[in-house]
Design a protein around this motif. Structure first.
Motif, mmCIF file in Angstrom:
data_model
loop_
_atom_site.group_PDB
_atom_site.id
_atom_site.type_symbol
_atom_site.label_atom_id
_atom_site.label_comp_id
_atom_site.label_asym_id
_atom_site.label_seq_id
_atom_site.Cartn_x
_atom_site.Cartn_y
_atom_site.Cartn_z
ATOM 1 N N GLN A 1 0.821 -1.095 0.038
ATOM 2 C CA GLN A 1 0.126 0.172 0.077
ATOM 3 C C GLN A 1 0.871 1.181 -0.153
ATOM 4 O O GLN A 1 1.774 1.279 0.712
ATOM 5 N N ALA A 2 0.549 2.213 -0.930
ATOM 6 C CA ALA A 2 1.494 3.426 -0.705
ATOM 7 C C ALA A 2 0.282 4.439 -0.990
ATOM 8 O O ALA A 2 -0.683 4.250 -1.696
ATOM 9 N N VAL A 3 0.571 5.715 -0.618
ATOM 10 C CA VAL A 3 -0.034 6.955 -0.576
ATOM 11 C C VAL A 3 0.505 8.104 -1.211
ATOM 12 O O VAL A 3 1.586 8.347 -0.352
ATOM 13 N N ALA A 4 0.073 8.608 -1.869
ATOM 14 C CA ALA A 4 0.915 9.975 -2.305
ATOM 15 C C ALA A 4 -0.009 11.176 -2.587
ATOM 16 O O ALA A 4 -1.142 10.829 -3.125
ATOM 17 N N VAL B 1 -1.951 3.778 -3.956
ATOM 18 C CA VAL B 1 -1.281 2.705 -4.928
ATOM 19 C C VAL B 1 -0.776 1.322 -4.515
ATOM 20 O O VAL B 1 -0.418 1.400 -3.560
ATOM 21 N N SER B 2 -0.978 0.329 -5.283
ATOM 22 C CA SER B 2 -0.363 -1.070 -4.878
ATOM 23 C C SER B 2 0.082 -1.455 -6.265
ATOM 24 O O SER B 2 -0.203 -1.334 -7.183
ATOM 25 N N GLY B 3 0.851 -2.790 -6.106
ATOM 26 C CA GLY B 3 1.203 -3.654 -7.302
ATOM 27 C C GLY B 3 2.780 -4.157 -7.102
ATOM 28 O O GLY B 3 3.205 -4.320 -6.023
ATOM 29 N N GLN B 4 3.061 -4.324 -8.189
ATOM 30 C CA GLN B 4 4.370 -5.201 -8.690
ATOM 31 C C GLN B 4 5.345 -4.574 -9.523
ATOM 32 O O GLN B 4 4.838 -4.357 -10.837
ATOM 33 N N VAL B 5 6.552 -4.551 -9.338
ATOM 34 C CA VAL B 5 7.570 -4.181 -10.294
ATOM 35 C C VAL B 5 8.622 -5.257 -10.189
ATOM 36 O O VAL B 5 9.190 -5.421 -9.225
ATOM 37 N N ARG B 6 8.759 -6.038 -11.266
ATOM 38 C CA ARG B 6 9.780 -7.030 -11.369
ATOM 39 C C ARG B 6 10.738 -7.300 -12.573
ATOM 40 O O ARG B 6 10.328 -6.956 -13.675
ATOM 41 N N ALA B 7 12.080 -7.473 -12.197
ATOM 42 C CA ALA B 7 12.969 -7.564 -13.272
ATOM 43 C C ALA B 7 12.819 -9.025 -13.753
ATOM 44 O O ALA B 7 13.517 -10.014 -13.097
ATOM 45 N N ALA B 8 12.092 -9.329 -14.778
ATOM 46 C CA ALA B 8 12.103 -10.612 -15.276
ATOM 47 C C ALA B 8 13.366 -10.939 -16.268
ATOM 48 O O ALA B 8 14.030 -10.231 -16.407
ATOM 49 N N LEU C 1 0.463 -2.419 -11.681
ATOM 50 C CA LEU C 1 0.248 -1.190 -10.839
ATOM 51 C C LEU C 1 -1.330 -0.828 -10.764
ATOM 52 O O LEU C 1 -1.864 -0.938 -11.929
ATOM 53 N N ASP C 2 -1.846 -0.684 -9.482
ATOM 54 C CA ASP C 2 -3.218 -0.336 -9.455
ATOM 55 C C ASP C 2 -3.266 0.995 -8.649
ATOM 56 O O ASP C 2 -2.515 1.028 -7.761
#
Length: 525
Positions: A369-372, A381-388, A396-397
């Protein structure tokens, strides 16, 4: 004999050989020449040239071009060789560190190990114990100049060479104090320098450790300390200082570090697009009991913007003593997002916070959970960033309860559904948007996908250029898989000649956005 170098007498030669055999547990000391000088302070000085130390099986332990030793006058009068000072010139040392942290020490690259220990601290403790033995009981200082260290790290799967190193050991005052000044050749365009200090009471394991580094490659630092393993995703030079204390059990009590990171890139693997930055710095403290890293300052400057904040993280998912994940919270007091290909003008965030988990291999950032807060509007904001293995993967949502229409356009990246963004900016004016939800997905070798749903009210909607706009419009907008649907729950049109037409229940659907002259379907009520 004062200040004159003469060949050492035979009894000194025999005693040195006997002392060497004692220290080497049955080994032998060979040398090209042995000379002795009596200084004006009446301290005899012994010089060994081209000295070679061998173990009991005849294998070479060390080969040193020159060894100079200042002897104890009391020992000489008693017929004993007791060194007070030893100076080594041009020695070679081999250090090997296994994946489980075991450290082996030898004087020559192909020589047998002199000592092996569970870590660098245990290695220093064994060296301290060596100086308690009778042959070295009077020793006060050891100096090494022109030292060459061949260091092999199994975990990093590479080796380093330290050239022209200087190391000093001071055993006076009931303490063991180590000072080292080395230059590391890592095969990069810059040379890494390091200064190490280690101070410990004799016969005890407690110690104070300090390390100052200049221009060390981030992956090199990450491969040597589990506390800094997260730096392995960077390709940049790092300078700074690290301080730590160890208790009598040999347990690390606390560690603090100040790191200055030069221009470089964030690139977890060769297939991911590098994210450049100009500089970064951080102050961090490690708490071993809580297994936590506290970042009292995080500051990053890059082409994408600037961020300043703090963080509290916890090391998790250990494997052979190394963390494979960080769990924590970050608080940003300053955030300016300004990538040229996303925004015309920088987007300033008043404050931001996030709960996250960072896995290091493969690099995966999970945002719980992120709040800006931009202006007066908080965005979750929530989600995932991945180095495949074949590039970046992003999911991202984002959502917000109430936001102005103009602010949505300001926060909407230019490259994300650009035609839809243009249509909204040209055709919806004023009003407020509620319950806005945005989903963004990007995978390697696949076009990004984007979805949006929101409610609007008190807006002015222009649906055809040649007709008057809808006033006081309220309803819903959704964009899913490039299909845009606009529904009206309320609103009216005023004809130029007069007269008002209520439009509630009308819809507009564009089956596929993002193409020129996209067809639209209108159902008018």
């Amino acid at each position: 004999l004062i200040d004159r170098e003469v060949t050492a007498p035979s009894w000194i030669v025999r005693d040195v050989e006997a002392r060497a055999e004692q220290v080497l547990a049955g080994g032998a000391l060979d040398f090209g020449a042995m000379k002795i000088t009596v200084g004006r302070d009446l301290h005899p000085r012994l010089v060994l040239e081209n000295a070679v130390l061998r173990d009991k099986d005849g294998a070479t332990v060390a080969s040193v071009p020159r060894i100079t030793g200042q002897l104890s006058p009391r020992g000489v009068l008693q017929g004993r060789i007791l060194a007070q000072e030893i100076r080594l010139t041009g020695a070679q040392v081999s250090l090997r560190r296994s994946e489980d942290g075991m450290v082996a020490f030898a004087f020559d690259q192909g020589a047998e190990n002199v000592v092996a220990a569970s870590g660098f601290v245990d290695l220093l403790e064994q060296i301290d114990q060596t100086f308690e033995e009778g042959a070295l009981e009077a020793l006060e200082t050891v100096q090494a100049e022109g030292l060459i260290i061949n260091y092999v790290g199994a975990r990093a799967k590479r080796s380093w060479v330290v050239d022209g190193g200087r190391v000093g050991l001071d055993l006076r005052g009931g303490e063991l104090e180590l000072r080292a000044d080395v230059a590391l050749l890592s095969g990069r365009s810059y040379v890494t320098t390091a200064e190490l200090t280690y101070r410990s009471p004799r016969g005890r394991r407690s110690a104070d450790i300090g390390l100052a580094i200049t221009d060390a490659a981030a992956p090199d630092i990450a491969s040597q300390s589990p506390l800094l393993a997260f730096l392995g995703v960077l390709d940049a030079p790092i300078s700074g200082a690290v301080r730590g204390t160890i208790d009598d059990d040999g347990t690390l009590q606390s560690t603090s570090a100040t790191l200055q990171i030069g221009a470089g890139e964030l690139q977890p693997n060769a297939q991911t697009r590098a994210i450049p930055f100009q500089s970064a710095r951080t102050y961090l403290t490690y708490d071993p009991l809580a297994e936590s890293l506290r970042f009292d300052l995080i500051e990053v400057d890059s082409d994408w913007g600037r961020a300043v904040g703090t963080a509290q993280t916890y090391l998790r998912e250990f494997n052979n003593g190394w963390p494979e994940a960080l769990l924590g919270q970050v608080q940003l007091s300053e955030l300016s997002v300004a990538p040229d290909d996303l925004y015309e003008n920088p987007v300033d965030v008043v404050e931001a916070s996030a709960d996250f988990r960072l896995r290091l291999d493969p690099f995966t950032l999970d945002i719980g959970q992120a709040v800006a807060v931009s202006g007066d509007t908080p965005v979750q904001v929530s989600g995932q960033v991945r180095a495949a293995t074949d590039g970046w993967s992003v999911a991202l949502d984002a959502q917000t309860d109430v936001i102005g229409t103009a602010q949505v356009i300001d926060l909407w990246p230019q490259g994300m559904a650009p035609r839809t963004r243009t249509w909204l900016s040209e055709n919806i004016d004023g009003g407020t948007l509620r319950n806005a939800h945005i989903a963004f997905r990007a995978r390697p070798q696949v076009d990004p996908t984007f979805a949006l749903s929101l409610e609007y009210r008190d807006a002015q909607v222009r649906y055809l250029r040649t007709l008057p706009p809808i006033l006081n419009a309220r309803g819903a907008l959704s964009i899913i898989d490039r299909r845009m649907a606009l529904t009206l729950d309320g609103g009216h049109v005023v004809a130029p000649e007069g007269g008002r037409i209520e439009m509630a229940g009308s819809t507009m659907v564009i089956p596929r956005t993002g193409i020129p002259n996209a067809p639209a379907q209108f159902d008018l009520a």
